[in-house]
Design an enzyme around this catalytic site. Structure first.
Site, PDB file in Angstrom:
ATOM      1  NE  ARG A   1       5.791  42.142  31.917  1.00 52.30           N
ATOM      2  CZ  ARG A   1       6.509  41.415  31.055  1.00 52.30           C
ATOM      3  NH1 ARG A   1       7.536  40.715  31.472  1.00 52.30           N
ATOM      4  NH2 ARG A   1       6.175  41.382  29.780  1.00 52.30           N
TER       5      ARG A   1
ATOM      6  NE  ARG B   1       6.200  43.971  27.216  1.00 49.64           N
ATOM      7  CZ  ARG B   1       6.925  42.870  27.025  1.00 49.64           C
ATOM      8  NH1 ARG B   1       8.029  42.673  27.729  1.00 49.64           N
ATOM      9  NH2 ARG B   1       6.553  41.965  26.145  1.00 49.64           N
TER      10      ARG B   1
ATOM     11  CE  LYS C   1      11.761  34.985  27.372  1.00 50.15           C
ATOM     12  NZ  LYS C   1      10.326  34.862  27.665  1.00 50.15           N
TER      13      LYS C   1
ATOM     14  NE  ARG D   1       9.204  35.494  21.314  1.00 50.27           N
ATOM     15  CZ  ARG D   1       9.523  36.391  22.248  1.00 50.27           C
ATOM     16  NH1 ARG D   1      10.747  36.860  22.318  1.00 50.27           N
ATOM     17  NH2 ARG D   1       8.630  36.781  23.121  1.00 50.27           N
TER      18      ARG D   1
ATOM     19  NE  ARG E   1       3.552  38.759  25.162  1.00 56.63           N
ATOM     20  CZ  ARG E   1       3.654  39.394  26.331  1.00 56.63           C
ATOM     21  NH1 ARG E   1       2.615  40.014  26.866  1.00 56.63           N
ATOM     22  NH2 ARG E   1       4.792  39.420  26.959  1.00 56.63           N
TER      23      ARG E   1
HETATM   24  P1  AMP Z   1       9.387  39.972  24.626  1.00 57.99           P
HETATM   25  O1  AMP Z   1       9.761  41.268  25.250  1.00 57.99           O
HETATM   26  O2  AMP Z   1      10.550  39.053  24.436  1.00 57.99           O
HETATM   27  O3  AMP Z   1       8.211  39.307  25.306  1.00 57.99           O
HETATM   28  O4  AMP Z   1       8.894  40.317  23.145  1.00 57.99           O
HETATM   29  C1  AMP Z   1       7.769  41.168  22.913  1.00 57.99           C
HETATM   30  C2  AMP Z   1       7.270  40.980  21.481  1.00 57.99           C
HETATM   31  O5  AMP Z   1       8.321  41.341  20.552  1.00 57.99           O
HETATM   32  C3  AMP Z   1       6.896  39.553  21.097  1.00 57.99           C
HETATM   33  O6  AMP Z   1       5.563  39.224  21.473  1.00 57.99           O
HETATM   34  C4  AMP Z   1       7.071  39.604  19.578  1.00 57.99           C
HETATM   35  O7  AMP Z   1       5.996  40.294  18.955  1.00 57.99           O
HETATM   36  C5  AMP Z   1       8.312  40.466  19.424  1.00 57.99           C
HETATM   37  N1  AMP Z   1       9.558  39.650  19.458  1.00 57.99           N
HETATM   38  C6  AMP Z   1      10.549  39.680  20.410  1.00 57.99           C
HETATM   39  N2  AMP Z   1      11.529  38.806  20.128  1.00 57.99           N
HETATM   40  C7  AMP Z   1      11.163  38.193  18.981  1.00 57.99           C
HETATM   41  C8  AMP Z   1      11.740  37.161  18.175  1.00 57.99           C
HETATM   42  N3  AMP Z   1      12.909  36.576  18.510  1.00 57.99           N
HETATM   43  N4  AMP Z   1      11.068  36.776  17.059  1.00 57.99           N
HETATM   44  C9  AMP Z   1       9.909  37.355  16.695  1.00 57.99           C
HETATM   45  N5  AMP Z   1       9.296  38.313  17.401  1.00 57.99           N
HETATM   46  C10 AMP Z   1       9.911  38.733  18.548  1.00 57.99           C
END
Ligand code: AMP
Length: 222
Positions: free
Chosen positions: A127, A160, A13, A88, A171
Site C-alpha cells: 500500500r 505509511r 475501511k 477501538r 497492529r
Molecule cells: P489507522 O489509520 O486507523 O490504521 O490508525 C493508525 C494508527 O493510529 C493506529 O495503529 C493507532 O496507533 C492510532 N489510532 C487510530 N485510531 C485510534 C483509536 N481509535 N484508538 C487508539 N489509537 C488509534
C-alpha cells in the site's frame, strides 16, 4: 445516518468510508487521519501520539475520546457521520455511548468488514497513501503513478510509516486483543452488519448499502 466502519487494519475501511461519505453526504471521521495530521503539524497531540503509532500500538483512550468529542461537535456532523478507526477499545465504545446520550444521537450502525489475515498483509505491504487526501494505492490492483503524485488531489504519495511487516503484525495482534471485543459490545447493544471485504471495492460498497437498506426496512416493519 450514524455509522461505524469496523475491521482490522487493511480491510478497506478508509476506502469504503470515503465512498459512503461522498454518496451519503456525511463526513468521514477518521481518528487515524486526524492523528497523522497532528503528527505532521507537530502539535502536542502529534508528539504524544507518534511513539504509539510507530510501533502499531493504540494511542491512549483519553486522548482519542477528546479529539472525537471536539470533531463530532462541528457543524458538518449535524446530520450524521461515519466513524473510521474508532471505537477501538471497550472504554472508547463506552465513551461513545455516553456521547450519544449527551448529544441525543440516534444509535450507530456498526459495519464490520472481514478480510483474511494473509490478504491483509499482502494488501498493506503493497500500500501507498497520499499524504494530503489519504487516497490509497496498491501495487496489486491500483498502483501509484510512477511520479508518486496523487491522481485525486495532486498531493505526495508515500508509504505509511506503520505499513511495514513487523508493525502490521503488531497492529493485527492489537486488533485481535483490544478491538474485537468492541464488535460484541455492538452485537449485544446496537445495530450490527457484517460484510465480506474480500471482493472488489465496488462489490464491497454495494454489499454495505444493501445491508444498511435491509436493516432499515426490517426496522420499519417491526
Ligand atoms: P489507522 O489509520 O486507523 O490504521 O490508525 C493508525 C494508527 O493510529 C493506529 O495503529 C493507532 O496507533 C492510532 N489510532 C487510530 N485510531 C485510534 C483509536 N481509535 N484508538 C487508539 N489509537 C488509534
Amino acid at each position: 445516518m450514524h455509522l461505524i466502519i469496523f475491521g482490522a487494519p487493511g480491510v478497506g475501511k478508509g476506502t469504503q468510508a470515503k465512498m459512503i461519505s461522498k454518496n451519503f453526504l456525511i463526513p468521514q471521521v477518521s481518528t487515524g487521519d486526524m492523528l497523522r495530521e497532528a503528527v505532521k503539524n507537530e502539535t502536542e497531540l502529534g508528539k504524544l501520539a507518534q511513539s504509539y503509532m510507530k510501533k502499531g500500538h493504540l494511542v491512549p483512550d483519553d486522548l482519542i475520546l477528546k479529539i472525537i468529542k471536539e470533531r463530532c461537535l462541528k457543524s458538518d456532523c449535524y446530520s450524521g457521520y461515519i466513524l473510521d478507526g474508532f471505537p477501538r477499545t471497550i472504554p472508547q465504545a463506552e465513551g461513545l455511548a455516553q456521547l450519544m446520550i449527551d448529544m441525543q444521537l440516534p444509535p450507530f450502525t456498526l459495519v464490520e468488514v472481514i478480510v483474511p489475515d494473509n490478504i491483509i498483509i499482502e494488501r498493506l505491504t503493497g500500500r501507498k497513501t497520499c499524504e494530503s487526501c489519504g487516497a490509497d494505492y496498491n501495487k496489486l490492483n491500483n498502483p501509484a503513478p510512477a511520479d508518486n503524485i496523487c491522481t485525486v488531489c495532486g498531493g505526495n504519495i508515500t508509504t505509511r510509516q506503520d505499513d511495514n511487516e513487523k508493525t502490521i503484525k503488531n497492529r493485527l495482534n492489537v486488533y485481535r486483543e483490544q478491538t474485537t471485543p468492541v464488535k460484541h459490545f455492538y452485537q449485544e447493544r446496537g445495530k450490527f452488519i457484517s460484510i465480506n471485504g474480500n471482493q472488489s471495492v465496488d462489490q464491497v460498497y454495494q454489499s454495505i448499502v444493501n445491508k444498511i437498506n435491509q436493516l432499515d426496512e426490517s426496522e420499519q416493519t417491526h
